[in-house]
Design a protein around this motif. Structure first.
Motif, PDB file in Angstrom:
ATOM      1  N   ILE A 234     -38.155   2.607   0.221  1.00  0.00           N
ATOM      2  CA  ILE A 234     -39.214   3.017  -0.721  1.00  0.00           C
ATOM      3  C   ILE A 234     -38.527   3.747  -1.861  1.00  0.00           C
ATOM      4  N   ILE A 235     -38.616   3.207  -3.059  1.00  0.00           N
ATOM      5  CA  ILE A 235     -37.916   3.822  -4.191  1.00  0.00           C
ATOM      6  C   ILE A 235     -38.906   4.166  -5.291  1.00  0.00           C
ATOM      7  N   ARG A 236     -38.836   5.392  -5.772  1.00  0.00           N
ATOM      8  CA  ARG A 236     -39.779   5.861  -6.797  1.00  0.00           C
ATOM      9  C   ARG A 236     -39.078   5.957  -8.146  1.00  0.00           C
ATOM     10  N   PHE A 237     -39.835   5.605  -9.186  1.00  0.00           N
ATOM     11  CA  PHE A 237     -39.292   5.626 -10.539  1.00  0.00           C
ATOM     12  C   PHE A 237     -40.218   6.407 -11.448  1.00  0.00           C
ATOM     13  N   GLU A 238     -39.652   6.945 -12.492  1.00  0.00           N
ATOM     14  CA  GLU A 238     -40.430   7.750 -13.444  1.00  0.00           C
ATOM     15  C   GLU A 238     -41.523   6.903 -14.087  1.00  0.00           C
ATOM     16  N   ASN A 239     -41.182   5.632 -14.361  1.00  0.00           N
ATOM     17  CA  ASN A 239     -42.157   4.797 -15.080  1.00  0.00           C
ATOM     18  C   ASN A 239     -41.854   3.325 -14.830  1.00  0.00           C
ATOM     19  N   LYS A 240     -42.689   2.448 -15.391  1.00  0.00           N
ATOM     20  CA  LYS A 240     -42.535   1.017 -15.133  1.00  0.00           C
ATOM     21  C   LYS A 240     -41.255   0.494 -15.760  1.00  0.00           C
ATOM     22  N   SER A 241     -40.827   1.150 -16.835  1.00  0.00           N
ATOM     23  CA  SER A 241     -39.617   0.689 -17.519  1.00  0.00           C
ATOM     24  C   SER A 241     -38.397   0.882 -16.627  1.00  0.00           C
ATOM     25  N   SER A 242     -38.265   2.056 -16.017  1.00  0.00           N
ATOM     26  CA  SER A 242     -37.099   2.300 -15.141  1.00  0.00           C
ATOM     27  C   SER A 242     -37.225   1.484 -13.853  1.00  0.00           C
ATOM     28  N   LEU A 243     -38.453   1.288 -13.397  1.00  0.00           N
ATOM     29  CA  LEU A 243     -38.672   0.413 -12.227  1.00  0.00           C
ATOM     30  C   LEU A 243     -38.188  -0.998 -12.535  1.00  0.00           C
ATOM     31  N   SER A 244     -38.550  -1.507 -13.703  1.00  0.00           N
ATOM     32  CA  SER A 244     -38.205  -2.883 -14.077  1.00  0.00           C
ATOM     33  C   SER A 244     -36.706  -3.044 -14.253  1.00  0.00           C
ATOM     34  N   ARG A 245     -36.057  -2.007 -14.807  1.00  0.00           N
ATOM     35  CA  ARG A 245     -34.602  -2.087 -15.004  1.00  0.00           C
ATOM     36  C   ARG A 245     -33.889  -2.123 -13.657  1.00  0.00           C
ATOM     37  N   ASP A 246     -34.364  -1.293 -12.721  1.00  0.00           N
ATOM     38  CA  ASP A 246     -33.744  -1.312 -11.387  1.00  0.00           C
ATOM     39  C   ASP A 246     -33.927  -2.681 -10.738  1.00  0.00           C
ATOM     40  N   ALA A 247     -35.120  -3.233 -10.892  1.00  0.00           N
ATOM     41  CA  ALA A 247     -35.401  -4.549 -10.294  1.00  0.00           C
ATOM     42  C   ALA A 247     -34.517  -5.630 -10.925  1.00  0.00           C
TER      43      ALA A 247
ATOM     44  N   TYR B   7     -31.477  -5.157 -12.081  1.00  0.00           N
ATOM     45  CA  TYR B   7     -30.138  -5.018 -11.482  1.00  0.00           C
ATOM     46  C   TYR B   7     -30.132  -5.589 -10.063  1.00  0.00           C
ATOM     47  N   ARG B   8     -31.194  -5.357  -9.312  1.00  0.00           N
ATOM     48  CA  ARG B   8     -31.285  -5.910  -7.947  1.00  0.00           C
ATOM     49  C   ARG B   8     -31.248  -7.434  -7.974  1.00  0.00           C
ATOM     50  N   PHE B   9     -32.049  -8.014  -8.886  1.00  0.00           N
ATOM     51  CA  PHE B   9     -32.093  -9.471  -9.036  1.00  0.00           C
ATOM     52  C   PHE B   9     -30.686  -9.993  -9.329  1.00  0.00           C
ATOM     53  N   THR B  10     -30.020  -9.334 -10.272  1.00  0.00           N
ATOM     54  CA  THR B  10     -28.685  -9.774 -10.699  1.00  0.00           C
ATOM     55  C   THR B  10     -27.669  -9.633  -9.568  1.00  0.00           C
TER      56      THR B  10
ATOM     57  N   GLY C   3     -49.352 -11.906 -12.071  1.00  0.00           N
ATOM     58  CA  GLY C   3     -49.966 -10.668 -12.546  1.00  0.00           C
ATOM     59  C   GLY C   3     -49.226 -10.129 -13.758  1.00  0.00           C
ATOM     60  N   SER C   4     -49.378  -8.844 -14.029  1.00  0.00           N
ATOM     61  CA  SER C   4     -48.814  -8.255 -15.258  1.00  0.00           C
ATOM     62  C   SER C   4     -47.571  -7.402 -15.000  1.00  0.00           C
ATOM     63  N   THR C   5     -47.480  -6.778 -13.827  1.00  0.00           N
ATOM     64  CA  THR C   5     -46.374  -5.827 -13.604  1.00  0.00           C
ATOM     65  C   THR C   5     -44.997  -6.434 -13.798  1.00  0.00           C
ATOM     66  N   PRO C   6     -44.742  -7.661 -13.325  1.00  0.00           N
ATOM     67  CA  PRO C   6     -43.366  -8.194 -13.396  1.00  0.00           C
ATOM     68  C   PRO C   6     -42.938  -8.585 -14.811  1.00  0.00           C
ATOM     69  N   ALA C   7     -43.864  -8.594 -15.781  1.00  0.00           N
ATOM     70  CA  ALA C   7     -43.525  -9.096 -17.128  1.00  0.00           C
ATOM     71  C   ALA C   7     -42.337  -8.347 -17.733  1.00  0.00           C
ATOM     72  N   GLN C   8     -42.293  -7.026 -17.516  1.00  0.00           N
ATOM     73  CA  GLN C   8     -41.167  -6.252 -18.070  1.00  0.00           C
ATOM     74  C   GLN C   8     -39.844  -6.655 -17.427  1.00  0.00           C
ATOM     75  N   LEU C   9     -39.903  -6.879 -16.108  1.00  0.00           N
ATOM     76  CA  LEU C   9     -38.684  -7.334 -15.420  1.00  0.00           C
ATOM     77  C   LEU C   9     -38.225  -8.661 -15.987  1.00  0.00           C
ATOM     78  N   TYR C  10     -39.152  -9.594 -16.133  1.00  0.00           N
ATOM     79  CA  TYR C  10     -38.776 -10.930 -16.628  1.00  0.00           C
ATOM     80  C   TYR C  10     -38.207 -10.834 -18.041  1.00  0.00           C
ATOM     81  N   SER C  11     -38.815 -10.008 -18.874  1.00  0.00           N
ATOM     82  CA  SER C  11     -38.296  -9.846 -20.241  1.00  0.00           C
ATOM     83  C   SER C  11     -36.891  -9.257 -20.222  1.00  0.00           C
TER      84      SER C  11
END
Ligand code: 6PG
Length: 248
Positions: free
Chosen positions: A6-19, A21-24, A44-52
């Motif tokens: 379970i990993i917590r992030f300050e915001n969706k931007s830092s969550l997406s960046r971590d994801a 790096y995980r993907f990579t 849905g909408s949440t993954p859009a930042q990760l994909y970008s």
């Protein structure tokens, strides 16, 4: 053996960046193992930042895209250019911006007027891509999931028949939240056979369900995300602080 983190992030931007790096990192691992990297994308909408992010040079130029095969965890029964289409979201944020061969994109045909036929066709596409024997489950390297405020994941909604499916890989499913259009979805046997399942969850409206899912409180019939328990795999919850606020 399964793990959960379970990993917590300050915001969706830092969550997406971590994801990202995980993907990579997972893509690099399968490259080193000389295997294709087979991923089911979330809608849905949440993954859009990760994909970008994955389409930005840092990640785009690191990932060996010809070795990557992108599938979808679920789809709305709508044309691929519809605003409701998960494919369209992925296409706009990622697929149109990376050097991924077209035959590495495995789209659910949401435009098919017969959702059950579309589901069976997608089962065949998965079976071919994974070279499955009859009755064998695909083992995705990574399945990305979001979670609805009702605790659904993919298009597996509370109290729907699709929750009980144990034979099929992909089924037509009834929606339980907007958009109220028929859906196509991977089933739990497929999700739970993945090597890595990564939930991306952000927003205060998810906090109540996050608390119950993370604390394993409730009935999977009512909170389908409780049924995500990889048999031999790693289950990771990436949560922004709003979604995690009731976890203590
Ligand atoms: C869909 C998604 C669905 C989504 C959740 C969360 O087709 O809608 O696959 O399972 O992941 O509803 O959606 P948000 O990320 O928009 O909150």
């Amino acid at each position: 053996m399964s793990e959960r983190e379970i990993i917590r992030f300050e915001n969706k931007s830092s969550l997406s960046r971590d994801a990202a790096y995980r993907f990579t990192a997972l893509a690099l691992q399968t490259h080193l193992d000389n295997r294709p990297f087979r991923v089911a994308l979330a809608g849905g909408s949440t993954p859009a930042q990760l994909y970008s992010l994955l389409a930005t040079p840092t990640f785009r130029d690191t990932i060996m895209w010809p070795e990557v095969h992108l599938f979808f965890g679920d789809e709305r029964c709508a044309p691929p250019d519809s605003p409701e289409s998960n494919y369209r979201m992925a296409e706009e944020t990622l697929l149109s911006r990376i050097p991924l061969p077209d035959f590495n994109i495995h789209r659910m045909k949401g435009e098919d007027a017969d959702p059950d036929r579309a589901a069976r066709n997608y089962e065949e596409a998965i079976s071919n891509a994974f070279a499955l024997s009859p009755g064998e489950l695909p083992r995705f390297d990574l399945i990305l999931l979001g979670m609805g405020r009702d605790g659904h994941c993919a298009s597996l909604f509370p109290h729907k028949a699709s929750l009980q499916e144990r034979e099929r890989l992909v089924v037509a499913a009834e929606p339980g939240l907007e958009p109220f259009v028929p859906r196509l979805t991977l089933t739990f046997p497929v999700i739970n056979n993945a090597a890595n399942v990564l939930f991306l969850i952000a927003g205060a409206d998810k906090a109540e369900m996050v608390q119950r899912v993370v604390n394993r409180q409730g009935d999977p019939e009512e909170i389908p995300s409780l049924a995500v328990q990889p048999t031999i795999g790693i289950l990771t919850f990436c949560l922004d602080k709003d979604a995690a606020k009731l976890l203590g």
